[in-house]
Motif scaffolding. Structure first.
Motif, PDB file in Angstrom:
ATOM      1  N   GLY A  55       0.745  -1.210   0.164  1.00 47.17           N
ATOM      2  CA  GLY A  55       0.069  -0.104   0.058  1.00 47.17           C
ATOM      3  C   GLY A  55       0.664   1.344  -0.075  1.00 47.17           C
ATOM      4  O   GLY A  55       0.646   2.204  -0.665  1.00 47.17           O
ATOM      5  N   TYR A  87      -4.655   2.322  -0.953  1.00 47.77           N
ATOM      6  CA  TYR A  87      -5.508   1.523  -0.213  1.00 47.77           C
ATOM      7  C   TYR A  87      -6.304   0.179  -0.774  1.00 47.77           C
ATOM      8  O   TYR A  87      -6.411  -0.787  -0.046  1.00 47.77           O
ATOM      9  N   LEU A  88      -6.206   0.064  -2.070  1.00 45.57           N
ATOM     10  CA  LEU A  88      -6.437  -1.259  -2.693  1.00 45.57           C
ATOM     11  C   LEU A  88      -5.421  -2.135  -2.358  1.00 45.57           C
ATOM     12  O   LEU A  88      -5.683  -3.342  -1.978  1.00 45.57           O
ATOM     13  N   ASP A  90      -3.480  -2.060   0.038  1.00 39.13           N
ATOM     14  CA  ASP A  90      -3.209  -2.259   1.415  1.00 39.13           C
ATOM     15  C   ASP A  90      -4.119  -3.406   1.796  1.00 39.13           C
ATOM     16  O   ASP A  90      -4.173  -4.144   2.487  1.00 39.13           O
ATOM     17  N   THR A  91      -5.537  -2.986   1.415  1.00 44.69           N
ATOM     18  CA  THR A  91      -6.637  -3.528   2.011  1.00 44.69           C
ATOM     19  C   THR A  91      -6.881  -5.148   1.437  1.00 44.69           C
ATOM     20  O   THR A  91      -6.928  -6.159   2.157  1.00 44.69           O
ATOM     21  N   LEU A  92      -6.656  -5.212   0.101  1.00 41.22           N
ATOM     22  CA  LEU A  92      -6.777  -6.603  -0.236  1.00 41.22           C
ATOM     23  C   LEU A  92      -5.976  -7.794   0.196  1.00 41.22           C
ATOM     24  O   LEU A  92      -6.378  -8.635   0.755  1.00 41.22           O
ATOM     25  N   LEU A 112     -13.546  -6.394   2.837  1.00 40.80           N
ATOM     26  CA  LEU A 112     -12.913  -5.439   1.841  1.00 40.80           C
ATOM     27  C   LEU A 112     -13.604  -4.067   1.541  1.00 40.80           C
ATOM     28  O   LEU A 112     -12.864  -3.081   1.547  1.00 40.80           O
ATOM     29  N   GLN A 115     -13.544  -1.722   4.771  1.00 42.73           N
ATOM     30  CA  GLN A 115     -12.077  -1.237   5.025  1.00 42.73           C
ATOM     31  C   GLN A 115     -11.572  -0.138   3.944  1.00 42.73           C
ATOM     32  O   GLN A 115     -10.969   0.968   4.348  1.00 42.73           O
ATOM     33  N   TYR A 116     -11.783  -0.643   2.651  1.00 41.84           N
ATOM     34  CA  TYR A 116     -11.384  -0.049   1.685  1.00 41.84           C
ATOM     35  C   TYR A 116     -12.075   1.475   1.691  1.00 41.84           C
ATOM     36  O   TYR A 116     -11.607   2.666   1.634  1.00 41.84           O
ATOM     37  N   LYS A 119     -11.315   3.758   4.826  1.00 43.23           N
ATOM     38  CA  LYS A 119      -9.968   4.446   4.716  1.00 43.23           C
ATOM     39  C   LYS A 119      -9.855   5.646   3.641  1.00 43.23           C
ATOM     40  O   LYS A 119      -9.376   6.635   3.944  1.00 43.23           O
ATOM     41  N   LEU A 120     -10.588   5.363   2.423  1.00 46.89           N
ATOM     42  CA  LEU A 120     -10.564   6.409   1.421  1.00 46.89           C
ATOM     43  C   LEU A 120     -11.558   7.574   2.147  1.00 46.89           C
ATOM     44  O   LEU A 120     -11.256   8.941   1.793  1.00 46.89           O
TER      45      LEU A 120
END
Length: 145
Positions: A55, A87-88, A90-92, A112, A115-116, A119-120
């Motif tokens: 991320g 963030y994609l 990071d989260t995935l 998913l 969280q995504y 964060k955004l």
């Protein structure tokens, strides 16, 4: 970064030792709960470290690319755009490494998504305005000096 990495390794080692150690019979129920919860720690830490690395690197790379394309303008596009990609990445990996095969597909997709987008949203509402404020403050202090 290195201190965090080392602390995470120590966390995994200590909780794993706690899982392996025998417990007295009268604590069987507590020991089972401890073992159940802390047996997930290695996966969560590994997912966290992978997500953090991927991320942060992708966020920095995309921020630089967006800065070049926009010729240094539109800070909001850099912060939010690079974060959307970061963030994609990071989260995935975090959610998949930590929870794949443990929770249902529906729960995995919910994790998913929440969280995504969480964060955004935090980046758009707090991170970007704070970046503008910090840059304004620094520029003002440099002019005064």
């Amino acid at each position: 970064i290195w201190l965090t990495f080392v602390c995470n390794i120590i966390l995994v080692a200590c909780t794993q030792v706690g899982v392996w150690l025998p417990s007295p019979e009268y604590l069987d129920e507590t020991a089972n709960a401890y073992n159940h919860i802390f047996s997930y720690v290695p996966r969560i830490v590994l997912g966290s470290l992978a997500g953090f690395l991927l991320g942060e690197l992708s966020n920095a790379w995309f921020m630089e690319k967006i800065k070049i394309k926009t010729r240094g303008r539109w800070l909001w596009l850099r912060t939010i755009g690079s974060s959307a990609i970061g963030y994609l990445f990071d989260t995935l990996p975090f959610v998949l490494i930590a929870f794949l095969g443990i929770v249902s597909t529906r729960e995995l997709l919910m994790m998913l998504a929440f969280q995504y987008f969480g964060k955004l949203l935090i980046e758009a509402v707090f991170g970007t305005p704070l970046a503008y404020a910090a840059i304004h403050y620094i520029k003002r202090r440099l002019k005064a000096a």
